[in-house]
Design a protein around this motif. Structure first.
Motif, PDB file in Angstrom:
ATOM      1  N   ARG A   1      53.350 -50.560 -51.402  1.00 37.88           N
ATOM      2  CA  ARG A   1      52.080 -51.191 -51.773  1.00 37.88           C
ATOM      3  C   ARG A   1      51.469 -51.928 -50.588  1.00 37.88           C
ATOM      4  NH1 ARG A   1      54.640 -51.999 -56.949  1.00 37.88           N
ATOM      5  NH2 ARG A   1      55.503 -53.993 -56.288  1.00 37.88           N
ATOM      6  N   LYS A   2      52.309 -52.615 -49.835  1.00 35.22           N
ATOM      7  CA  LYS A   2      51.804 -53.338 -48.666  1.00 35.22           C
ATOM      8  C   LYS A   2      51.299 -52.358 -47.607  1.00 35.22           C
ATOM      9  CE  LYS A   2      51.453 -56.934 -48.269  1.00 35.22           C
ATOM     10  NZ  LYS A   2      50.257 -57.793 -48.446  1.00 35.22           N
TER      11      LYS A   2
ATOM     12  N   LEU B   1      47.027 -50.020 -44.436  1.00 41.68           N
ATOM     13  CA  LEU B   1      46.310 -48.804 -44.069  1.00 41.68           C
ATOM     14  C   LEU B   1      44.803 -49.008 -44.182  1.00 41.68           C
ATOM     15  CD1 LEU B   1      46.090 -45.806 -43.377  1.00 41.68           C
ATOM     16  CD2 LEU B   1      46.483 -45.287 -45.787  1.00 41.68           C
ATOM     17  N   LEU B   2      44.386 -49.701 -45.240  1.00 39.82           N
ATOM     18  CA  LEU B   2      42.955 -50.001 -45.393  1.00 39.82           C
ATOM     19  C   LEU B   2      42.466 -50.864 -44.242  1.00 39.82           C
ATOM     20  CD1 LEU B   2      42.941 -50.691 -49.235  1.00 39.82           C
ATOM     21  CD2 LEU B   2      42.077 -48.658 -48.078  1.00 39.82           C
ATOM     22  N   ASP B   3      43.274 -51.869 -43.836  1.00 43.59           N
ATOM     23  CA  ASP B   3      42.919 -52.696 -42.673  1.00 43.59           C
ATOM     24  C   ASP B   3      42.851 -51.838 -41.414  1.00 43.59           C
ATOM     25  OD1 ASP B   3      42.971 -54.826 -44.387  1.00 43.59           O
ATOM     26  OD2 ASP B   3      44.949 -55.539 -43.772  1.00 43.59           O
ATOM     27  N   TYR B   4      43.829 -50.948 -41.257  1.00 38.47           N
ATOM     28  CA  TYR B   4      43.901 -50.105 -40.057  1.00 38.47           C
ATOM     29  C   TYR B   4      42.664 -49.212 -39.949  1.00 38.47           C
ATOM     30  CZ  TYR B   4      45.705 -46.593 -36.787  1.00 38.47           C
ATOM     31  OH  TYR B   4      45.869 -45.741 -35.728  1.00 38.47           O
ATOM     32  N   GLU B   5      42.261 -48.604 -41.070  1.00 37.15           N
ATOM     33  CA  GLU B   5      41.086 -47.727 -41.051  1.00 37.15           C
ATOM     34  C   GLU B   5      39.826 -48.512 -40.707  1.00 37.15           C
ATOM     35  OE1 GLU B   5      42.551 -44.470 -44.412  1.00 37.15           O
ATOM     36  OE2 GLU B   5      41.444 -46.259 -45.000  1.00 37.15           O
ATOM     37  N   GLU B   6      39.714 -49.712 -41.275  1.00 38.21           N
ATOM     38  CA  GLU B   6      38.542 -50.546 -40.994  1.00 38.21           C
ATOM     39  C   GLU B   6      38.491 -50.943 -39.526  1.00 38.21           C
ATOM     40  OE1 GLU B   6      35.045 -52.264 -42.514  1.00 38.21           O
ATOM     41  OE2 GLU B   6      36.561 -51.136 -43.633  1.00 38.21           O
ATOM     42  N   LEU B   7      39.641 -51.345 -38.981  1.00 41.77           N
ATOM     43  CA  LEU B   7      39.694 -51.771 -37.575  1.00 41.77           C
ATOM     44  C   LEU B   7      39.525 -50.590 -36.629  1.00 41.77           C
ATOM     45  CD1 LEU B   7      42.643 -54.323 -37.838  1.00 41.77           C
ATOM     46  CD2 LEU B   7      40.214 -54.836 -37.584  1.00 41.77           C
ATOM     47  N   ASP B   8      40.021 -49.419 -37.025  1.00 43.20           N
ATOM     48  CA  ASP B   8      39.863 -48.239 -36.180  1.00 43.20           C
ATOM     49  C   ASP B   8      38.399 -47.845 -36.064  1.00 43.20           C
ATOM     50  OD1 ASP B   8      41.050 -46.171 -34.604  1.00 43.20           O
ATOM     51  OD2 ASP B   8      40.650 -44.770 -36.242  1.00 43.20           O
ATOM     52  N   GLU B   9      37.671 -47.965 -37.170  1.00 46.13           N
ATOM     53  CA  GLU B   9      36.230 -47.700 -37.111  1.00 46.13           C
ATOM     54  C   GLU B   9      35.526 -48.706 -36.204  1.00 46.13           C
ATOM     55  OE1 GLU B   9      34.457 -47.551 -40.915  1.00 46.13           O
ATOM     56  OE2 GLU B   9      35.445 -45.684 -41.535  1.00 46.13           O
ATOM     57  N   LYS B  10      35.932 -49.965 -36.311  1.00 45.51           N
ATOM     58  CA  LYS B  10      35.329 -50.997 -35.472  1.00 45.51           C
ATOM     59  C   LYS B  10      35.606 -50.723 -33.998  1.00 45.51           C
ATOM     60  CE  LYS B  10      35.422 -55.953 -34.548  1.00 45.51           C
ATOM     61  NZ  LYS B  10      36.029 -57.262 -34.899  1.00 45.51           N
ATOM     62  N   ARG B  11      36.834 -50.301 -33.698  1.00 49.33           N
ATOM     63  CA  ARG B  11      37.181 -50.018 -32.302  1.00 49.33           C
ATOM     64  C   ARG B  11      36.376 -48.838 -31.776  1.00 49.33           C
ATOM     65  NH1 ARG B  11      43.281 -48.350 -31.077  1.00 49.33           N
ATOM     66  NH2 ARG B  11      42.597 -46.664 -32.467  1.00 49.33           N
ATOM     67  N   SER B  12      36.139 -47.848 -32.645  1.00 49.67           N
ATOM     68  CA  SER B  12      35.349 -46.687 -32.209  1.00 49.67           C
ATOM     69  C   SER B  12      33.902 -47.072 -31.936  1.00 49.67           C
ATOM     70  CB  SER B  12      35.401 -45.599 -33.288  1.00 49.67           C
ATOM     71  OG  SER B  12      36.735 -45.190 -33.529  1.00 49.67           O
TER      72      SER B  12
ATOM     73  N   ALA C   1      47.222 -56.795 -33.602  1.00 46.81           N
ATOM     74  CA  ALA C   1      48.470 -57.086 -34.315  1.00 46.81           C
ATOM     75  C   ALA C   1      48.451 -56.482 -35.710  1.00 46.81           C
ATOM     76  CB  ALA C   1      48.683 -58.595 -34.387  1.00 46.81           C
ATOM     77  N   ASP C   2      47.282 -56.523 -36.385  1.00 42.69           N
ATOM     78  CA  ASP C   2      47.176 -55.927 -37.720  1.00 42.69           C
ATOM     79  C   ASP C   2      47.384 -54.416 -37.676  1.00 42.69           C
ATOM     80  OD1 ASP C   2      46.747 -58.357 -38.878  1.00 42.69           O
ATOM     81  OD2 ASP C   2      44.564 -58.186 -38.932  1.00 42.69           O
ATOM     82  N   MET C   3      46.799 -53.771 -36.669  1.00 43.61           N
ATOM     83  CA  MET C   3      46.989 -52.329 -36.538  1.00 43.61           C
ATOM     84  C   MET C   3      48.446 -51.995 -36.225  1.00 43.61           C
ATOM     85  SD  MET C   3      43.544 -51.061 -34.548  1.00 43.61           S
ATOM     86  CE  MET C   3      43.847 -49.337 -34.923  1.00 43.61           C
ATOM     87  N   SER C   4      49.048 -52.821 -35.388  1.00 46.44           N
ATOM     88  CA  SER C   4      50.450 -52.611 -35.049  1.00 46.44           C
ATOM     89  C   SER C   4      51.350 -52.811 -36.268  1.00 46.44           C
ATOM     90  CB  SER C   4      50.870 -53.556 -33.923  1.00 46.44           C
ATOM     91  OG  SER C   4      52.229 -53.412 -33.612  1.00 46.44           O
ATOM     92  N   THR C   5      50.979 -53.737 -37.147  1.00 46.20           N
ATOM     93  CA  THR C   5      51.764 -53.973 -38.366  1.00 46.20           C
ATOM     94  C   THR C   5      51.772 -52.744 -39.260  1.00 46.20           C
ATOM     95  OG1 THR C   5      51.299 -56.344 -38.318  1.00 46.20           O
ATOM     96  CG2 THR C   5      51.974 -55.402 -40.430  1.00 46.20           C
ATOM     97  N   TYR C   6      50.602 -52.115 -39.413  1.00 48.50           N
ATOM     98  CA  TYR C   6      50.559 -50.889 -40.231  1.00 48.50           C
ATOM     99  C   TYR C   6      51.417 -49.799 -39.606  1.00 48.50           C
ATOM    100  CZ  TYR C   6      49.105 -46.262 -41.581  1.00 48.50           C
ATOM    101  OH  TYR C   6      49.128 -44.952 -41.973  1.00 48.50           O
ATOM    102  N   LEU C   7      51.289 -49.614 -38.304  1.00 50.22           N
ATOM    103  CA  LEU C   7      52.067 -48.567 -37.646  1.00 50.22           C
ATOM    104  C   LEU C   7      53.563 -48.825 -37.793  1.00 50.22           C
ATOM    105  CD1 LEU C   7      49.959 -48.096 -34.377  1.00 50.22           C
ATOM    106  CD2 LEU C   7      50.021 -46.606 -36.377  1.00 50.22           C
ATOM    107  N   GLY C   8      53.959 -50.112 -37.720  1.00 53.66           N
ATOM    108  CA  GLY C   8      55.366 -50.457 -37.873  1.00 53.66           C
ATOM    109  C   GLY C   8      55.875 -50.172 -39.277  1.00 53.66           C
ATOM    110  N   ILE C   9      55.097 -50.579 -40.305  1.00 53.82           N
ATOM    111  CA  ILE C   9      55.512 -50.340 -41.693  1.00 53.82           C
ATOM    112  C   ILE C   9      55.565 -48.845 -41.982  1.00 53.82           C
ATOM    113  CG2 ILE C   9      54.821 -50.640 -44.103  1.00 53.82           C
ATOM    114  CD1 ILE C   9      53.701 -53.335 -43.381  1.00 53.82           C
TER     115      ILE C   9
END
Length: 694
Positions: A368-369, A374-385, A396-404
């Motif tokens: 669930r987490k 993943l939702l945070d990662y997608e949002e931040l990835d769009e922002k980075r693009s 750090a948030d993107m790294s947390t998703y990749l780690g989980i």
């Protein structure tokens, strides 16, 4: 004199020419000596390390276990030290075998590190990830004078020569050892000429051990993230509310908005087929474990009812026939066989099944987490693009998703495999218990059965007698039911409250009557976007599969929340016009069972169609104990009559009800409205005749 001084002996060279050669020889000798010392250090320190581990396990842990201190968690302290010791012993044995193989020793040592790379990484991952928890336990025990005294007595009794201040002196050794392997190999490599044949192999071995340490650190970081979010999942509601702030509310709002956009098809959803397959397998496993646990719990409850009933102690008023034999057999079963079977079923099946269910909670919370991250990662990835830049916290948030995600992808296959093995063993235990029970019952009843009049009958004659007996009993039972129904009082029915009527009318207006379904049994949602519904609720079908194409999850509208439910717990309904004006009733498609409901539809013309009078029954969903004379107690499942759906002040949190001739207030949330089922007709069983034996 001068000529004698200038004389040079044959073969002599000037001191200036000798010096570089001597220095080179000395350097080679010194390098070779340092290399041997480094190899000796590797072997000797490995032997010392293995000896210390053995002392830690066989002496210290066993001594503490013999003390039988319930407050000391030995598994948490020593983790998988047994696995570490096993790998280290095997590694040391082969390492010592290289001592007498001087020309090839360095190549053999390099090959050993490559051979044991995966095994070392596997065991040290688990140990290092658990090391911090072990230190917390040591610190906890240090604050308890009694436990600290017991631990120090153990250390003085088992390893007095070490002078260890506490257990952390030994627990840190595996962590230190795995980090020292690259250093020892690097020391050997520094004293090995680059032109040597073993140089490349040693370099690859050193690189391999550096990779082991990097992977161990990465795994430990992932486990820390998982532990953090698992602990967050165990917080109480008060603690969760205390953690809310503007930042967390904004983040949750962003996640929810993105999730809605994905479900609506406006925003694309990241697909991970590998993880999706693992999660689907895990969720099926979790659902199976939950259902099996509920069934075993119900089985245990039924056995308890059977043991408490003791029918053999009742006066049967039957002096002839098999009644005495039945009483003797039933008495023996109730006194010994059934209680022992219940105890074994609880200890060997239900308790391990409960533990397995609790074990599944951690991965469920992490899955669930992962969706949140993943939702945070997608949002931040769009922002980075779009912007090309990110803050430190966003990285750090993107790294947390990749780690989980990495942790789940690497751990879920093994977890699913072990959980399936666990579940398989439990099912085998259940089957074995059932066979033992049948064997014991037959052995117990064998002597009494021999005394029955039909014990010597042929198989065909026995089945004929059994069919005649059951037919006669069935006819008597049917006659009794018919007489009983004539004197049975009419069930207490309650019309739908206005809120329920409005919800169903809204579903009809939105989706049409052909989309209506009724929940046939309680549904407890276990996955993201799953709904939790009560038996009897009406829903409307939106789509007969989820976003992944899984037809075992239907998307429904429950008159407010929308989510997924299993189609096996839904029954199709269609609207039938009533003779009464402005009324419609719901009836199931299946004629074998009728659930009746009444709803008011404004402006609906009456049609001359035979009406089925719809009805609901209000029952207590939970047990309630009255705390004052103005309240009334309830038993779960007990029918009640709602007199007023509010208290004297108009609050709808309490309802005035009548139960067994008494009136009083009960919490409105404790009442459940369920459809009344008509009693099914009785049908006699068909007894197949066995094939005659020749």
């Amino acid at each position: 004199m001068a000529s004698s001084n200038n004389y040079e002996f044959p073969g002599e060279t000037p001191p200036e020419a000798e010096s570089p050669i001597y220095e080179e020889v000395i350097w080679h000798e010194k390098t070779e000596q340092n290399q041997k010392l480094a190899v000796e250090e590797l072997i000797k320190t490995e032997a010392s390390y293995v000896h210390t581990l053995k002392v830690c396990i066989s002496d210290i842990r066993n001594h503490l276990r013999q003390k039988q201190l319930p407050d000391i968690d030995l598994d948490g302290l020593f983790s998988n030290t047994d696995d570490v010791l096993h790998v280290s012993r095997c590694f040391l044995k082969e390492l010592e075998a290289t001592v007498n193989q001087e020309p090839e020793q360095l190549l053999l040592i390099s090959a050993l590190f490559q051979k044991y790379k995966e095994e070392m990484e596997s065991v040290y991952k688990v140990y290092c990830a658990s090391y911090d928890q072990a230190l917390l336990l040591v610190e906890t025990y240090r604050k308890d004078p009694r436990l600290q005294q017991e631990i120090m007595e153990t250390l003085r009794a088992t390893v007095p020569h070490t002078g260890a201040p506490d257990l952390s002196f030994f627990l840190v050794m595996p962590v230190q050892r795995v980090t020292k392997y690259p250093l020892l190999l690097q020391k050997i490599l520094e004293n090995t000429p680059a032109s040597a044949g073993a140089y490349g192999a040693l370099r690859r071995a050193a690189t391999a051990m550096l990779e082991v340490n990097a992977n161990v650190n990465e795994y430990k970081r992932h486990k820390e993230v998982a532990t953090k979010y698992n602990k967050a999942g165990q917080l109480t509601l008060r603690e969760r509310l205390a953690r809310l702030n503007k930042h967390s509310i904004a983040k949750k709002t962003t996640r929810l908005s993105r999730l809605f956009l994905q479900e609506a098809g406006i925003v694309t959803k990241t697909e991970d087929k590998e993880f999706d397959a693992l999660e689907e397998r895990f969720q099926y496993l979790a659902a199976g474990v939950t259902e099996l646990k509920e069934n075993v719990a119900s089985y245990l409850s039924n056995i308890e009812v059977l043991l408490n009933s003791k029918p053999h102690e009742c006066e049967l008023e039957i002096k002839e026939g098999a009644a005495p034999q039945y009483c003797r057999v039933a008495g023996n079963l109730h006194r010994a066989i059934f209680p022992e079977f219940k105890r074994r079923l609880h200890n060997l099946v239900y308790q391990p099944l409960y533990n397995l269910s609790e074990t599944l909670r951690g991965p469920q919370q992490l899955i669930r987490k992962r969706l949140d991250k993943l939702l945070d990662y997608e949002e931040l990835d769009e922002k980075r693009s779009e912007t090309g830049s990110m803050s430190y916290d966003e990285k750090a948030d993107m790294s947390t998703y990749l780690g989980i995600n990495s942790l789940l992808v690497s751990e879920l296959p093994r977890f699913n495999q072990l959980a399936m093995q666990w579940l398989g063993h439990l099912l085998c235990s259940l089957v074995a218990l059932q066979r033992d029970l049948a064997k014991q019952v037959l052995q117990e009843a064998e002597g009494e059965l021999a005394q029955l009049p039909h014990s010597h009958m042929s198989q065909a004659a026995f089945w004929k007698m059994a069919e005649d007996t059951f037919s006669q009993a069935g006819a008597q039972l049917y006659s009794f039911v018919q007489k009983f129904e004539t004197v049975l009082p009419a069930p207490v029915t309650q019309p739908l409250n206005p809120a329920e009527e409005q919800k169903v009318l809204s579903l009809v207006n939105k989706h049409g009557p052909d989309k209506l379904y009724q929940v046939t049994s309680n549904i407890s949602g276990g996955r993201d976007l799953d709904l939790t519904l009560q038996r009897g609720q009406i829903v409307a079908l939106l789509h007969n599969m989820d976003t992944k194409g899984n037809t075992n999850r239907w998307l429904v509208d429950a008159g407010g929340p929308r989510g997924y439910v299993p189609p096996g717990k839904l029954q199709s309904y269609h609207l039938v016009q009533s003779q009464k004006p402005r009324m419609q009733s719901l009836a199931p498609d299946d004629g074998t069972e009728k659930r009746r409901h009444s709803y008011t539809l404004p402006g609906t013309p009456s049609l001359p169609v035979p009406a089925i009078t719809p009805a609901f029954q209000v029952v207590a969903g939970y047990a309630f104990t009255a705390r004052s004379s103005q309240e009334v107690s309830l038993q779960a499942g007990q029918p009640v009559t709602v007199l007023e759906p509010h208290d004297k002040k108009g609050s709808k949190e309490w309802s005035l009800v009548a139960v067994n001739g008494r009136r009083g207030y009960v919490p409105s949330s404790y009442l459940v409205m369920v459809p009344i089922q008509e009693p099914l007709g009785w049908s006699l069983p068909t007894w197949p005749y066995p094939a005659p034996q020749t």
